[in-house]
Design a protein around this motif. Structure first.
Motif, short mmCIF file in Angstrom:
data_model
loop_
_atom_site.label_atom_id
_atom_site.label_comp_id
_atom_site.label_asym_id
_atom_site.label_seq_id
_atom_site.Cartn_x
_atom_site.Cartn_y
_atom_site.Cartn_z
N ASP A 141 5.57 11.33 -11.46
CA ASP A 141 4.99 11.72 -12.74
C ASP A 141 5.11 10.57 -13.73
O ASP A 141 5.70 9.53 -13.45
N ARG A 142 4.49 10.74 -14.90
CA ARG A 142 4.42 9.67 -15.90
C ARG A 142 5.81 9.16 -16.29
O ARG A 142 6.06 7.96 -16.37
N GLU A 155 0.82 -1.20 0.00
CA GLU A 155 0.00 0.00 0.00
C GLU A 155 0.86 1.26 0.00
O GLU A 155 0.57 2.22 -0.70
N PHE A 179 4.12 5.51 -5.54
CA PHE A 179 4.14 5.41 -7.00
C PHE A 179 3.20 6.44 -7.62
O PHE A 179 3.51 7.05 -8.64
N GLU A 180 2.05 6.65 -7.00
CA GLU A 180 1.07 7.62 -7.52
C GLU A 180 1.59 9.05 -7.46
O GLU A 180 1.12 9.91 -8.21
N LYS A 181 2.54 9.32 -6.60
CA LYS A 181 3.11 10.67 -6.48
C LYS A 181 4.15 10.96 -7.56
O LYS A 181 4.57 12.10 -7.71
N ASP A 227 2.29 1.73 -3.42
CA ASP A 227 1.26 2.23 -4.34
C ASP A 227 1.06 3.73 -4.17
O ASP A 227 0.97 4.46 -5.15
N VAL A 228 1.00 4.19 -2.93
CA VAL A 228 0.84 5.63 -2.67
C VAL A 228 2.05 6.40 -3.18
O VAL A 228 1.90 7.43 -3.85
N ARG A 284 7.36 7.16 -13.42
CA ARG A 284 6.75 5.83 -13.32
C ARG A 284 7.29 4.90 -14.41
O ARG A 284 7.51 3.72 -14.16
#
Length: 70
Positions: free
Chosen positions: A15-16, A5, A11-13, A8-9, A19
């Motif tokens: 940018d494209r 978790e 990773f969402e922060k 995941d958090v 990632r």
């Protein structure tokens, strides 16, 4: 929260582009070369290396205080 978790958090922060670097270089069984990723992204392999270092710092920062439940 577990490590998945938290990742995941974190990773969402990103940018494209960041990632993409994580997926291609850090999460792949056969990591793509800096040169190949640079060609794909339209930047030099040195720039990809710099971005990879920045991404690793960001992820370490996001997970620095993580202590899994015993």
């Amino acid at each position: 929260h577990g490590v998945r978790e938290r990742l995941d958090v974190a990773f969402e922060k990103l940018d494209r582009r960041e990632r993409r670097i994580v997926r291609a270089r850090l999460m792949s069984d056969e990591p793509i070369t800096l040169a190949a990723l640079g060609r794909e992204m339209g930047v030099s392999k040195e720039r990809v290396r710099q971005l990879e270092v920045r991404v690793c710092r960001k992820l370490r920062g996001e997970l620095a205080d993580f202590r899994p439940a015993a």
